[in-house]
Design a protein around this motif. Structure first.
Motif, PDB file in Angstrom:
ATOM      1  N   MET A 102       0.836  -1.194   0.000  1.00  0.00           N
ATOM      2  CA  MET A 102       0.000   0.000   0.000  1.00  0.00           C
ATOM      3  C   MET A 102       0.871   1.245   0.000  1.00  0.00           C
ATOM      4  N   LYS A 103       0.367   2.329  -0.518  1.00  0.00           N
ATOM      5  CA  LYS A 103       1.153   3.559  -0.544  1.00  0.00           C
ATOM      6  C   LYS A 103       1.186   4.139   0.858  1.00  0.00           C
ATOM      7  N   ILE A 143       5.975  -8.946  -5.699  1.00  0.00           N
ATOM      8  CA  ILE A 143       4.634  -8.346  -5.729  1.00  0.00           C
ATOM      9  C   ILE A 143       3.993  -8.419  -4.349  1.00  0.00           C
ATOM     10  N   ALA A 181      -2.634  -0.660 -10.225  1.00  0.00           N
ATOM     11  CA  ALA A 181      -1.271  -0.238  -9.870  1.00  0.00           C
ATOM     12  C   ALA A 181      -1.287   1.016  -9.009  1.00  0.00           C
ATOM     13  N   GLN A 186       5.762  -6.006  -1.900  1.00  0.00           N
ATOM     14  CA  GLN A 186       5.528  -4.595  -2.177  1.00  0.00           C
ATOM     15  C   GLN A 186       4.077  -4.180  -1.964  1.00  0.00           C
ATOM     16  N   SER A 187       3.145  -5.034  -2.374  1.00  0.00           N
ATOM     17  CA  SER A 187       1.738  -4.633  -2.370  1.00  0.00           C
ATOM     18  C   SER A 187       0.872  -5.386  -1.371  1.00  0.00           C
ATOM     19  N   ARG A 188       1.387  -6.493  -0.840  1.00  0.00           N
ATOM     20  CA  ARG A 188       0.622  -7.367   0.060  1.00  0.00           C
ATOM     21  C   ARG A 188      -0.667  -7.860  -0.592  1.00  0.00           C
ATOM     22  N   SER A 189      -0.629  -8.022  -1.891  1.00  0.00           N
ATOM     23  CA  SER A 189      -1.824  -8.420  -2.625  1.00  0.00           C
ATOM     24  C   SER A 189      -1.767  -9.898  -2.997  1.00  0.00           C
ATOM     25  N   HIS A 231      -3.716   1.873  -6.976  1.00  0.00           N
ATOM     26  CA  HIS A 231      -4.252   1.465  -5.674  1.00  0.00           C
ATOM     27  C   HIS A 231      -3.171   0.834  -4.800  1.00  0.00           C
ATOM     28  N   LEU A 232      -2.289   0.063  -5.417  1.00  0.00           N
ATOM     29  CA  LEU A 232      -1.283  -0.679  -4.660  1.00  0.00           C
ATOM     30  C   LEU A 232       0.062   0.027  -4.590  1.00  0.00           C
ATOM     31  N   TYR A 233       0.359   0.883  -5.577  1.00  0.00           N
ATOM     32  CA  TYR A 233       1.668   1.534  -5.622  1.00  0.00           C
ATOM     33  C   TYR A 233       1.507   3.053  -5.634  1.00  0.00           C
TER      34      TYR A 233
END
Length: 400
Positions: free
Chosen positions: A1-2, A319, A143, A322-325, A145-147
């Motif tokens: 998440m940002k 991935i 992208a 970085q994004s926890r997705s 939303h996550l970065y």
């Protein structure tokens, strides 16, 4: 998440909290970004089409025919025109059935053709053009939303300029599938469960790899249900929406496969249809052997397969870190597994991997940290390669 995002519980299970005012401002900013995203994406695609047009003219070929009336595009048109009653017998005796092709694109071609008066081939081009724009927007939103916005824009550029990105402009189902998949995944991230479920169902009616979208939505739904059991007071969409999404998501792909099975008189009839086309699933053995034969090394295919698995696993770990997705990782991993594990023609592998757009996000995130000039050089070089390779590809052997 940002880091700049306030925290509230998201559909992915992460912490995210945000007031209605902030949501409204964020939505407004996103709306303002979309025209730029669409403009950048269309500029890349138009450049690739321009190069294709120049190359085709020099080769004495029709650009329109290359894009709309060859290979799979002909089969989609046949399904739209004749339903699933069309088949051919190959010179080697194989029975090539139109039931190998999923129905969503032919349905849309028939509808657009009837509504606009265009022929089915042109309807297919229109659908791909519109769907590719929606796909780019969906990738951008995921992208972002996550970065971040810069990562999102670079991700769109990278996807628009893949070496085989010319397929995005053909009367093929790749653009339509990626559009449905991206928006289904984004809907899960935003907690819009019903939208996610029905979009995943539509993706499953578009390509076999729709199972990857369904699996990701079902996984996210199970996590959400378990979270509600642990935290009964937690906010979010009504639980029935989550359950409906999980039930509806796989119906498209599973339903079509079962329908083909009924027609074939065998529950696994779709696999028989694919086998006649030379397609199957061998876990990557055929792909690795092909690569091994290219480098002239006998018996090295197990090592190559392991190396590919390790490489893809590493990217998915990035991935996730970085994004926890988990949502994107599950979707992308299944797409890659189905593409690499298929035993069909090697030339189809690159376009089968096109839906695995999450693999581009770590690269885009790394490029954001580089100097702007380097980013322009890399993206510009990729666009040039995509344009030249696409023109060479379609005027040569082309996609199977």
């Amino acid at each position: 998440m940002k880091s700049g995002r306030m925290s509230m519980r998201s559909a992915e299970g992460g912490q995210v909290s945000v007031t209605r005012g902030f949501v409204a401002r964020a939505s407004g900013a996103m709306n303002r970004e979309m025209p730029r995203v669409v403009a950048v994406f269309c500029a890349v695609r138009l450049f690739c089409l321009l190069v294709l047009g120049i190359w085709s003219r020099a080769a004495g070929a029709s650009t329109h025919e290359l894009l709309s009336q060859r290979w799979d595009s002909l089969w989609y048109e046949r399904v739209a025109r004749h339903g699933y009653d069309f088949s051919l017998v190959a010179p080697d005796g194989r029975h090539l059935s139109s039931t190998a092709f999923f129905p969503m694109l032919p349905w849309l071609e028939k509808g657009v053709s009837a509504a606009s008066g265009t022929d089915l081939a042109d309807a297919g081009l229109v659908i791909s053009a519109v769907a590719s724009v929606f796909a780019a927007c969906g990738i951008y939103l995921i992208a972002e939303h996550l970065y971040s916005k810069p990562v999102a824009l670079i991700s769109v550029c990278l996807w628009a300029a893949l070496p085989v990105s010319i397929v995005q402009s053909m009367a093929y189902s790749e653009s339509l599938f990626v559009a449905l998949a991206a928006w289904a995944l984004y809907s899960v991230m935003r907690g819009r469960w019903l939208s996610a479920g029905f979009l995943a169902c539509a993706a499953g009616l578009t390509r076999p790899v729709g199972l990857a979208v369904a699996a990701a939505v079902v996984f996210a739904g199970v996590r959400e249900v378990l979270r509600r059991r642990r935290e009964p007071a937690a906010g979010g969409a009504e639980l029935w929406r989550v359950v409906v999404a999980g039930v509806v998501a796989p119906l498209g792909a599973v339903g079509f496969v079962l329908w083909v099975g009924v027609r074939q008189g065998d529950v696994f009839g779709y696999l028989d249809v694919q086998a006649q086309w030379g397609n199957g699933f061998d876990g990557g053995v055929s792909f690795s052997r092909f690569v091994a034969s290219g480098v002239g090394v006998e018996g090295v295919w197990p090592l190559l397969l392991v190396a590919m698995i390790v490489a893809v696993f590493s990217v998915h770990r990035i991935i996730l870190r970085q994004s926890r997705s988990h949502l994107l990782v599950i979707y992308s991993a299944i797409v890659v597994a189905m593409a690499i594990g298929a035993s069909g023609y090697f030339g189809s592998k690159p376009r089968l991997l096109m839906p695995a757009f999450p693999l581009l996000l770590p690269l885009a995130a790394a490029m954001v940290k580089a100097k702007p000039l380097l980013v322009y050089v890399i993206v510009g070089g990729e666009i040039l390669v995509a344009a030249l390779y696409g023109a060479f590809w379609l005027n040569g052997s082309g996609p199977p």
